[in-house]
Write a protein that holds these residues in place. Structure first.
Motif, mmCIF file in Angstrom:
data_model
loop_
_atom_site.group_PDB
_atom_site.id
_atom_site.type_symbol
_atom_site.label_atom_id
_atom_site.label_comp_id
_atom_site.label_asym_id
_atom_site.label_seq_id
_atom_site.Cartn_x
_atom_site.Cartn_y
_atom_site.Cartn_z
ATOM 1 N N TRP A 6 0.820 -1.211 0.000
ATOM 2 C CA TRP A 6 0.000 0.000 0.000
ATOM 3 C C TRP A 6 0.855 1.262 0.000
ATOM 4 C CZ3 TRP A 6 -4.631 1.185 -1.318
ATOM 5 C CH2 TRP A 6 -5.155 2.435 -0.967
ATOM 6 N N PHE A 126 -9.977 -0.280 -15.027
ATOM 7 C CA PHE A 126 -9.026 -0.142 -13.922
ATOM 8 C C PHE A 126 -8.957 1.324 -13.513
ATOM 9 C CE2 PHE A 126 -5.044 -0.115 -11.694
ATOM 10 C CZ PHE A 126 -4.809 -1.419 -11.262
ATOM 11 N N THR A 130 -7.558 -0.285 -6.191
ATOM 12 C CA THR A 130 -7.613 -0.554 -4.750
ATOM 13 C C THR A 130 -8.719 -1.547 -4.367
ATOM 14 O OG1 THR A 130 -9.130 1.263 -4.218
ATOM 15 C CG2 THR A 130 -6.782 1.800 -4.286
ATOM 16 N N SER A 131 -9.310 -2.200 -5.343
ATOM 17 C CA SER A 131 -10.374 -3.173 -5.046
ATOM 18 C C SER A 131 -9.893 -4.185 -4.006
ATOM 19 C CB SER A 131 -10.772 -3.923 -6.320
ATOM 20 O OG SER A 131 -11.587 -5.035 -5.984
ATOM 21 N N VAL A 151 -8.313 4.057 -16.767
ATOM 22 C CA VAL A 151 -8.961 5.329 -17.094
ATOM 23 C C VAL A 151 -8.150 6.538 -16.613
ATOM 24 C CG1 VAL A 151 -11.311 4.389 -17.204
ATOM 25 C CG2 VAL A 151 -10.393 5.180 -14.999
ATOM 26 N N THR A 200 -10.065 6.202 -7.291
ATOM 27 C CA THR A 200 -10.553 7.180 -8.265
ATOM 28 C C THR A 200 -12.068 7.385 -8.132
ATOM 29 O OG1 THR A 200 -10.989 5.456 -9.903
ATOM 30 C CG2 THR A 200 -8.802 6.487 -9.951
ATOM 31 N N GLY A 203 -13.958 4.554 -9.766
ATOM 32 C CA GLY A 203 -13.958 3.366 -8.909
ATOM 33 C C GLY A 203 -14.971 3.493 -7.770
ATOM 34 N N PHE A 204 -15.087 4.707 -7.212
ATOM 35 C CA PHE A 204 -16.069 4.923 -6.129
ATOM 36 C C PHE A 204 -17.482 4.637 -6.633
ATOM 37 C CE2 PHE A 204 -13.125 8.466 -4.320
ATOM 38 C CZ PHE A 204 -12.419 7.542 -3.577
ATOM 39 N N ALA A 207 -18.036 0.844 -7.540
ATOM 40 C CA ALA A 207 -18.067 -0.096 -6.409
ATOM 41 C C ALA A 207 -18.927 0.411 -5.251
ATOM 42 C CB ALA A 207 -16.644 -0.387 -5.935
ATOM 43 N N SER A 210 -18.214 4.087 0.236
ATOM 44 C CA SER A 210 -18.725 4.930 1.320
ATOM 45 C C SER A 210 -17.536 5.475 2.113
ATOM 46 C CB SER A 210 -19.632 4.087 2.223
ATOM 47 O OG SER A 210 -20.342 4.911 3.093
ATOM 48 N N GLY A 262 -20.237 -1.688 -18.334
ATOM 49 C CA GLY A 262 -19.728 -0.598 -19.154
ATOM 50 C C GLY A 262 -18.600 0.115 -18.434
HETATM 51 C C1 FAD Z 1 -6.571 0.126 2.255
HETATM 52 C C2 FAD Z 1 -7.928 0.204 1.665
HETATM 53 C C3 FAD Z 1 -8.915 0.937 2.300
HETATM 54 C C4 FAD Z 1 -10.192 1.013 1.750
HETATM 55 N N1 FAD Z 1 -11.130 1.780 2.377
HETATM 56 C C5 FAD Z 1 -12.357 1.908 1.826
HETATM 57 C C6 FAD Z 1 -13.337 2.727 2.453
HETATM 58 O O1 FAD Z 1 -13.102 3.353 3.488
HETATM 59 N N2 FAD Z 1 -14.545 2.834 1.845
HETATM 60 C C7 FAD Z 1 -14.817 2.179 0.675
HETATM 61 O O2 FAD Z 1 -15.915 2.339 0.160
HETATM 62 N N3 FAD Z 1 -13.921 1.383 0.089
HETATM 63 C C8 FAD Z 1 -12.705 1.238 0.617
HETATM 64 N N4 FAD Z 1 -11.770 0.444 0.006
HETATM 65 C C9 FAD Z 1 -12.133 -0.270 -1.223
HETATM 66 C C10 FAD Z 1 -11.811 0.513 -2.527
HETATM 67 O O3 FAD Z 1 -10.958 1.557 -2.315
HETATM 68 C C11 FAD Z 1 -13.073 1.007 -3.139
HETATM 69 O O4 FAD Z 1 -13.791 -0.116 -3.613
HETATM 70 C C12 FAD Z 1 -12.928 2.004 -4.296
HETATM 71 O O5 FAD Z 1 -14.235 2.387 -4.661
HETATM 72 C C13 FAD Z 1 -12.204 1.465 -5.492
HETATM 73 O O6 FAD Z 1 -11.770 2.548 -6.297
HETATM 74 P P1 FAD Z 1 -10.605 2.378 -7.359
HETATM 75 O O7 FAD Z 1 -10.516 3.625 -8.153
HETATM 76 O O8 FAD Z 1 -9.376 1.910 -6.738
HETATM 77 O O9 FAD Z 1 -11.236 1.245 -8.282
HETATM 78 P P2 FAD Z 1 -10.568 -0.118 -8.807
HETATM 79 O O10 FAD Z 1 -10.092 -0.915 -7.664
HETATM 80 O O11 FAD Z 1 -9.604 0.194 -9.882
HETATM 81 O O12 FAD Z 1 -11.852 -0.791 -9.423
HETATM 82 C C14 FAD Z 1 -12.897 -1.248 -8.600
HETATM 83 C C15 FAD Z 1 -13.967 -1.914 -9.491
HETATM 84 O O13 FAD Z 1 -14.596 -0.917 -10.296
HETATM 85 C C16 FAD Z 1 -14.332 -1.145 -11.684
HETATM 86 N N5 FAD Z 1 -14.039 0.177 -12.251
HETATM 87 C C17 FAD Z 1 -13.041 1.041 -11.897
HETATM 88 N N6 FAD Z 1 -13.141 2.174 -12.624
HETATM 89 C C18 FAD Z 1 -14.224 2.021 -13.433
HETATM 90 C C19 FAD Z 1 -14.842 2.851 -14.424
HETATM 91 N N7 FAD Z 1 -14.393 4.080 -14.727
HETATM 92 N N8 FAD Z 1 -15.935 2.359 -15.050
HETATM 93 C C20 FAD Z 1 -16.437 1.136 -14.770
HETATM 94 N N9 FAD Z 1 -15.884 0.320 -13.856
HETATM 95 C C21 FAD Z 1 -14.794 0.760 -13.197
HETATM 96 C C22 FAD Z 1 -13.182 -2.121 -11.751
HETATM 97 O O14 FAD Z 1 -13.241 -2.937 -12.900
HETATM 98 C C23 FAD Z 1 -13.377 -2.930 -10.471
HETATM 99 O O15 FAD Z 1 -14.333 -3.936 -10.668
HETATM 100 C C24 FAD Z 1 -10.485 0.337 0.547
HETATM 101 C C25 FAD Z 1 -9.483 -0.388 -0.093
HETATM 102 C C26 FAD Z 1 -8.213 -0.462 0.460
HETATM 103 C C27 FAD Z 1 -7.156 -1.228 -0.236
#
Ligand code: FAD
Length: 522
Positions: A6, A126, A130-131, A151, A200, A203-204, A207, A210, A262
């Motif tokens: 991390w 992607f 952080t998934s 993205v 990002t 990603g929020f 997924a 919150s 999508g």
């Molecule tokens: C240390 C740690 C702490 C965390 N704390 C929290 C927390 O407090 N609250 C919380 O809600 N989550 C938390 N998470 C989980 C994670 O950060 C969330 O799920 C976040 O929403 C993912 O965002 P990302 O940009 O990293 O998406 P990614 O991990 O890159 O993608 C997540 C999913 O969304 C899809 N995706 C990404 N971008 C797009 C796009 N533009 N269009 C369509 N699909 C897309 C991907 O294919 C994947 O399935 C935490 C994770 C870690 C590792």
């Protein structure tokens, strides 16, 4: 971002000796057999994509934006769950995509999807990577290859409608950058999950994230007023008014769709004025049920602080809510509540006073600002601790759920019981971090000594916890999402007809099934 852990490697933490001895004496943790490998030692499998397909992708996004070097591929392998990190630390890059493609516009995303559908190439959207639910590891069977569609180049604040308080963003914008851009206009999103530094906006939304200030600013899905989505069948443009009675809300179909329906290429988000004042303080309750009753009263009758969280006895004793002080055991400390208030000074003072009356009336003791400030300082520190714990030979992982208030005690006991029965004598800590009038989320952190095969060990515990969640009436995820890890439990949660509806939507939008195969859809 550290490829197998991390955050910024410069911010890596050393475990204090107090924690080391706790691990040894309490959990029987012994040093791992194999130390983590270096990035340069990791060899992903040979690129499976035909050169003609790579050329077709280059024609869409430009040669510099299709990368098939080892480092780019390894950096787009898996997400950041503990099993992901354990595998990466061991040098396992078997799930690396064949290429990383970085489109620079909505049209380019459509072009990439066209090429991939034509050649049956799986596409994993992607964001920040952080998934924690296996959302980024595509199943390759039946496909000519896998590309990660990063993205990251769609990273602009596109427009700001200050009158409506709506901002349009590219999905690849990382949360701190979005906050910086909004701060120039005196605005904020108010979305601060623990993954804030790297995740990002896309990603929020994908997924249903919150943040830690959800009591005040809402969940991320509450903030989305509109979005544009590129699908293999064309473009969806959703959300033309703050609320609408024009049929079912299709935005809700795309929120939480985890890249399976999508690619979100643009988001229109509700913004708020930056608070002039932030005040965080701590409260002590004698027990978790007493603290939970106080949080419920605030959630149902108000006033609601902006941040409201309650650690159970074990989490309070270990000091997880204040990572800077972790390991200095505070036995008999009861249960810590952190209450944070944001807004203009008058509003903060008034809400605080009224909330304090409720908290003390229900048995709380005010501990002053220090515990609140310690929590605020350390709010993004815990993920760094995980790397240090893994290096020491401990597995640390989190899981979360939510349920109605009446079922929360049963849900809490069921999950704790399942984890303990599966892992022997782990350390199981829990907090409530998101509250609603009708219920709340429970967020568990588990620490245990690593067995010979720590991934199999955790998968066994996770299966037991998931079964317990479903049996106790909770949801399989309040905010981490479904990915691959929760797919089976999600199928049980929504039932066969629910699964059929999802499959139907998928078939319509993505007839070749190229989008994130294996994720979400039961
Ligand atoms: C240390 C740690 C702490 C965390 N704390 C929290 C927390 O407090 N609250 C919380 O809600 N989550 C938390 N998470 C989980 C994670 O950060 C969330 O799920 C976040 O929403 C993912 O965002 P990302 O940009 O990293 O998406 P990614 O991990 O890159 O993608 C997540 C999913 O969304 C899809 N995706 C990404 N971008 C797009 C796009 N533009 N269009 C369509 N699909 C897309 C991907 O294919 C994947 O399935 C935490 C994770 C870690 C590792």
């Amino acid at each position: 971002m550290l490829w197998s852990g991390w955050g910024d490697p410069a911010e890596a933490v050393e475990l204090p000796e107090a924690v080391r001895s706790l691990l040894r004496d309490l959990l029987g943790v012994r040093a791992p057999r194999t130390p983590a490998v270096g990035l340069e030692e990791v060899r992903p499998p040979a690129v499976a994509l035909a050169p003609s397909v790579l050329d077709a992708l280059r024609a869409v996004v430009g040669a510099g934006h299709v990368r098939s070097d080892d480092e780019s591929r390894v950096r787009h392998t898996r997400g950041k769950s503990t099993p992901d990190l354990i595998r990466l630390r061991a040098g396992d890059a078997s799930l690396a995509p064949d290429a990383v493609v970085l489109p620079g516009s909505h049209e380019e995303v459509l072009g990439v999807l066209r090429v991939c559908a034509e050649h049956r190439v799986a596409v994993v959207p992607f964001g920040g990577g952080t998934s924690v639910v296996g959302g980024l590891s595509a199943e390759r069977d039946g496909f000519a290859g896998v590309v990660a569609l990063d993205v990251g180049r769609l990273d602009r604040l596109v427009s700001l409608d200050a009158e409506s308080m709506v901002a349009e963003f590219g999905p690849g914008l990382r949360a701190p950058v979005a906050e910086r851009l909004l701060a120039e206009h005196g605005l904020t999103l108010g979305h601060f999950p623990q993954s804030f530094e790297y995740a990002t906006l896309g990603g929020f939304a994908a997924a249903r994230s919150s943040g830690q200030a959800s009591a005040g600013y809402g969940r991320f899905d509450d903030m989305v007023v509109g979005m544009t989505v590129a699908t293999p069948r064309g473009t969806l443009d959703l959300g033309r008014a703050p609320r609408s009675a024009a049929g079912p809300d299709l935005r809700q179909v795309m929120l939480g769709s985890e890249g399976a329906f999508g690619v979100i290429t643009s988001l229109r988000l509700r913004v708020r004025r930056s608070p002039a004042e932030r005040h965080y303080e701590g409260w002590r309750f004698a027990s978790f049920p007493e603290g939970a009753a106080a949080l419920r009263r605030l959630a149902q009758d108000g006033p609601l602080p902006t941040v409201l969280r309650l650690s159970d006895e074990t989490e309070t004793m270990i000091g997880l809510a204040k990572p800077g002080e972790i390991g200095e055991l505070a036995a008999g400390a009861g249960c810590l509540v952190v209450a944070g208030y944001e807004g203009d000074p008058l509003e903060v003072a008034e809400t605080r006073e009224r909330a304090a009356a409720v908290l003390s009336g229900l048995g709380g003791t005010c501990l002053g600002v220090e515990p609140g400030q310690a929590w605020a300082r350390g709010r993004y520190a815990a993920p760094y601790l995980r790397d240090a714990l893994l290096a020491e030979g401990a597995t640390v992982e989190t899981l979360e759920t939510a349920g109605f208030w009446s079922g929360l005690p049963g849900l809490y006991d069921a999950v704790r019981g399942a984890l303990t029965a599966s892992l022997g004598s782990p350390l199981v800590m829990c907090h409530i971090s998101h509250v609603y009038g009708t219920g709340a989320s429970l967020y568990f952190t588990v620490v245990t000594a690593q067995e010979e095969d720590p991934v199999a060990q955790w998968e066994r515990a996770k299966r037991a916890a998931s079964a317990a969640i479903l049996a106790a009436g909770g949801t399989i995820s309040h905010h981490h999402g479904v990915g691959r890890d929760h797919r089976e439990a999600y199928a049980v949660e929504i039932g066969e007809l629910g699964a059929e509806i999802l499959r139907g939507i998928k078939e319509r939008l993505d007839p070749e099934g190229i989008l994130n195969p294996g994720a979400l859809i039961p």
